[in-house]
Design an enzyme around this catalytic site. Structure first.
Site, PDB file in Angstrom:
ATOM      1  N   GLU B  44     -13.210  17.371  36.422  1.00  0.00           N
ATOM      2  CA  GLU B  44     -12.082  17.972  35.714  1.00  0.00           C
ATOM      3  C   GLU B  44     -12.447  18.204  34.241  1.00  0.00           C
ATOM      4  O   GLU B  44     -12.982  17.311  33.590  1.00  0.00           O
ATOM      5  CB  GLU B  44     -10.897  16.997  35.822  1.00  0.00           C
ATOM      6  CG  GLU B  44      -9.601  17.467  35.220  1.00  0.00           C
ATOM      7  CD  GLU B  44      -8.443  16.502  35.503  1.00  0.00           C
ATOM      8  OE1 GLU B  44      -8.702  15.378  36.010  1.00  0.00           O
ATOM      9  OE2 GLU B  44      -7.287  16.866  35.224  1.00  0.00           O
ATOM     10  N   LYS B 123      -4.128  23.160  38.078  1.00  0.00           N
ATOM     11  CA  LYS B 123      -3.603  21.868  38.552  1.00  0.00           C
ATOM     12  C   LYS B 123      -2.079  21.923  38.676  1.00  0.00           C
ATOM     13  O   LYS B 123      -1.383  22.395  37.770  1.00  0.00           O
ATOM     14  CB  LYS B 123      -4.012  20.800  37.530  1.00  0.00           C
ATOM     15  CG  LYS B 123      -3.739  19.367  37.908  1.00  0.00           C
ATOM     16  CD  LYS B 123      -4.306  18.462  36.784  1.00  0.00           C
ATOM     17  CE  LYS B 123      -4.199  16.983  37.074  1.00  0.00           C
ATOM     18  NZ  LYS B 123      -4.831  16.189  35.991  1.00  0.00           N
ATOM     19  N   CYS B 159      -7.562  16.398  40.779  1.00  0.00           N
ATOM     20  CA  CYS B 159      -7.151  15.020  40.486  1.00  0.00           C
ATOM     21  C   CYS B 159      -5.753  14.620  40.965  1.00  0.00           C
ATOM     22  O   CYS B 159      -5.570  14.325  42.145  1.00  0.00           O
ATOM     23  CB  CYS B 159      -7.308  14.773  38.984  1.00  0.00           C
ATOM     24  SG  CYS B 159      -7.531  13.027  38.567  1.00  0.00           S
ATOM     25  N   SER B 186     -10.792  10.674  36.324  1.00  0.00           N
ATOM     26  CA  SER B 186     -10.058   9.480  36.748  1.00  0.00           C
ATOM     27  C   SER B 186     -10.656   8.259  36.069  1.00  0.00           C
ATOM     28  O   SER B 186     -11.762   7.835  36.383  1.00  0.00           O
ATOM     29  CB  SER B 186     -10.161   9.366  38.273  1.00  0.00           C
ATOM     30  OG  SER B 186      -9.490   8.212  38.723  1.00  0.00           O
TER      31      SER B 186
END
Lengths: 550, 550
Positions: B44, B123, B159, B186
């Site tokens: 990400e 996202k 994510c 993460s």
């Protein structure tokens, strides 16, 4: 149709002090009832104070706060106020299926009548920008609440609901609400007041509804709620306006479509400088009082920043509770000592001199610092002195840095930055001068001694950490610097676009780099009252580790 | 169907350093192509580093980052890598009508092939709890992206999308995606690894899709991304796992429904203590390197906290870059000096002694402090020494407080708390001991000298700010204290419920009050690596002014 009296209770709750807040609510209910009020409305989250931040994620806290609403309903009946309709803000647990991760509560308004809660509204639009984290802490509600009382329909919404489009507010006219009650926790920002009035007018006109906008008042950490509650009638006319920066009860009489003020209140507000000064004074006063302090200590350098902070403190808690400490070094000019003493005499605060030379010397002998290390040493010795006095006597230490200084990192961390509260943290240097001049003029026009020595205002600013040093050795003139900072920090402009606006490229790039590099220091800085749309702190959340340069 | 090689590029970007990140991306693309990879996926926001916080609200930044994706596509072609499909995370501006207040950008993944971006995903689920503020900074996307390559359908999500129900992830099976690529940022938390694998397995099984979960690696302020990227096949079988806490390229071959590892990687992870230690080491190393430091300075008291910090620092940047300073006072025991020196000799770091008595004396002569003021004075003199050395030599100052100490405010603000980074900020005292013992055992089993003196581990902890003082004069035993804190801070339990769980009421109430009262000090504390589900800092946002006591 009978005449209905509506009161806006603008009170100053303390976060977490549910029993004291409830007592204050009851006292305003009694006062309102005594003047014949039928409906009294309080601000957002008055039961708990606002903002409660992650306290909203503690189930026990939310449960306790919600119980307090039912207890309040009971107490009102016991006091013979069962007929008074009370609208009050508080948190409440969301239904288990609506909870979402950390967010378990809703930001609510309950309507109390006859010992019972007869309606509950949950805020729909949850601000999650600027200093607000409500999407983190709350679950949104979706339904408008409308209650009838004495022949009038009251719609109830909360704060951000009227700043965004859509949501329950859009339903107000469908319900033919005669009156819309808006509960707010809207912090002070210069010029924000006009945006509020505009929004309330739009709402009133669009839904043809008398609109009562009730704000909180008081300081809570870095926020200052300025009050300035307002009532606008269905034709968009401003009918009443509460005093700013103090508790107030504003009452209006509603008879058919006509709304009139029931006690005299001026409709026009004081000027921006007055508002800023009073925001700073209230912010400091409430931080001191709500955190159990009785006095403050600060370094007096003879410069403008510490002078303005001392006067704010004296206005906030009385000069007799202000301890000014002059801490001259070998580089301190004579005028820094005399200006500091002059200030202390003018305002009548305590004044002590602690020469720092022996302490500086004791470090130098051991460690032989030079350059920046040596300059910072002086500031840090002063920090140790102030914190020692704070520990010894229980004073809150004030740190006197201004916004410009914090922006470019022109301060010594653990030195002049020590303290629990920073009264002028959000005040840029050029505005510090303006406030100083304004405050002196105010005093003079009231027949009092101007508190700030003229020399502190007129002399070139200097940290006096080396011989002959002045701020402009390493910084551009403050009017240029503040203009660049307003673009880079305030408007999030790129360095390139600031240069394109006509500023010197080398200067802009240097300033931008200074701002970026000082992030770690700001992160460890004291809180102080927000007065602008972009204060350092929760308003501006940037990584410390950040190599972006453009 | 041909065999398709998929690589997970687990790299360590630096926030804001777009050109260096792009260079690192290209270098991994070259390495992947050299081993025959067809599709390579990065974590990400790899273009910008992560999290970018309010940089997302700067239009110029987002525009620059998005341009870098197109430049990357061009460079891949120039390097003859046009046939390599590259999936990369970055921010991009949302459409003007979708922007919402401060949120103007989306958190995106772009698919690059043949010099062009052939697809872009935004996202959907934006985490806004714990340390995350994505609802503040981003506009959610709504549509799943599926691209075809070499006969396989690749679905792409980011994510949080797989941590919540609903949204684009729910559409994966409708599109018959053979492979799902999940781009992640993460951060490490003890035990979180298992939750990730569980979620990835659930996703793979539910949608019958091979799932590649790519995480970032590296420290960014208070977060440590641990990597640990994983590949699970459509039957839920773990096929591959990247190394933790280092950059890595993990490749798998996909042939029909069969997925196999193309180079050896162990599937089993190291134990929790190993993970925590390595998280702390990487967090410190990256803070030092990414902020341009070369060395660190810290006070060595002979106690366990500073010993553990020194060893973490030596592991992170080499003992030759660690400067340990012993600063004995009149209250320092002989063992504090000898244990500090013993530690320095064991790890081979620089070691200097600066007795603080002359400096303390110079303040005492002027100010006659007593009690707490006098105790804090000693800690503050040490702070001045460390910061002076930092200024003089350019070292980063480390502050050695542990989580337990920060919780109850058992530290001196501007004293032992000074520093830019707090290596064990999120490590409770009982875990500090555990880490020390573990690290010594590791050394011994590697045939090296145990770095931490046994005496630093076994002696009763003391701040040594007055004669004969030990921590347990004013605090309960640390195992009891840490258990209470885990409930009060970690689980947000009320004091009442902790007492109900069997702890002494007086102790619990005293500890809760200490925690609340220390909020202002924590707010001014250095950042340090988060290793638990509730770290002080962005995880736990409470008002300073807060009278709630329950």
């Amino acid at each position: 149709m009978p005449k209905v009296r509506l009161s806006l209770a603008q009170i100053n709750p303390t976060v977490g002090d549910i029993s004291a807040n409830t007592a204050e609510i009851l006292s305003f209910c009694k006062a309102a009832a005594a003047e014949g009020t039928d409906v009294v409305v309080f601000g957002e989250m008055t039961i708990t104070g606002y903002p409660i931040e992650d306290l909203a994620t503690r189930e026990s806290f939310v449960t306790r706060a919600h119980s307090a609403v039912n207890e309040l309903a009971q107490k009102l009946v016991e006091l013979g106020l069962g007929d008074l309709m009370v609208v009050i803000g508080h948190p409440a647990l969301a239904s288990p299926e609506a909870r979402n991760g950390w967010a378990i509560a809703q930001n609510c308004a309950s309507v109390i009548l006859g010992g019972k809660v007869i309606g509950k509204y949950a805020k729909h639009h949850l601000p999650n920008y600027s200093v607000f984290d409500e999407y983190r802490n709350f679950v949104p509600g979706n339904e408008l609440l409308v209650v009838e009382r004495l022949g009038l329909k009251f719609a109830i919404v909360i704060c951000e609901d009227i700043w965004q489009t859509g949501g329950p507010v859009a339903e107000i006219s469908k319900h033919d609400a005669d009156v819309t009650l808006v509960l707010n926790g809207s912090p002070f920002e210069v010029d924000k007041d006009d945006r509020r009035l505009e929004l309330v007018r739009e709402l009133a006109l669009k839904h043809s509804t008398t609109t009562a906008y009730v704000n909180l008042v008081g300081g809570q950490d870095d926020l200052v709620f300025d009050g300035d509650s307002i009532v606008v009638d269905a034709s968009g006319q401003l009918v009443g306006r509460s005093y700013q920066f103090e508790e107030d009860l504003l009452s209006v009489d509603i008879e058919d479509r006509s709304v009139s003020l029931s006690s005299a209140h001026p409709l026009v507000k004081k000027d921006d400088t007055w508002q800023i000064w009073n925001a700073l004074v209230l912010g400091l006063r409430d931080y001191v009082k709500k955190n159990g302090f009785k006095s403050v200590v600060l370094g007096l350098s003879g410069g403008i920043d510490s002078a303005v902070c001392a006067v704010i403190a004296a206005d906030a808690i009385g000069a007799e509770n202000v301890y000014g400490i002059s801490m001259p070094s070998v580089y301190s000019s004579d005028h820094s000592k005399s200006d500091a003493q002059d200030l202390a005499e003018r305002i009548g605060c305590h004044y002590y001199t602690v020469p720092i030379e022996p302490m500086v010397e004791s470090f130098e002998q051991e460690l032989k610092f030079s350059g920046l290390a040596s300059e910072n040493l002086q500031a840090r010795v002063r920090g140790v002195v102030l914190m020692g006095l704070s520990n010894q006597f229980g004073h809150l230490t004030l740190t006197t840095g201004n916004k410009t200084e914090l922006a470019v990192g022109y301060s010594t961390i653990y030195g002049d930055s020590v303290g629990g509260f920073a009264p002028i943290k959000d005040v840029e240097k050029t505005l510090v001068w303006e406030l100083a001049k304004w405050r002196n003029l105010q005093a003079e026009s009231d027949g009092q001694i101007a508190p700030i020595p003229e020399n502190s205002i007129s002399k070139p600013p200097s940290a006096e950490l080396r011989p002959g040093q002045v701020d402009q050795d390493s910084l551009p003139e403050y009017d240029v610097l503040d203009a660049i900072l307003e673009m880079y920090v305030g408007q999030r402009a790129s360095a390139g676009s600031i240069v394109a606006a006509g500023f010197d490229a080398e200067t802009v790039n240097r300033i931008a780099a200074l701002v970026d590099r000082a992030e770690w220091k700001r992160r460890q800085g004291a809180i102080g009252p927000k007065i602008t749309g972009m204060a350092f702190g929760r308003d501006r959340r940037l990584p410390i580790t950040n190599k972006y340069k453009e």
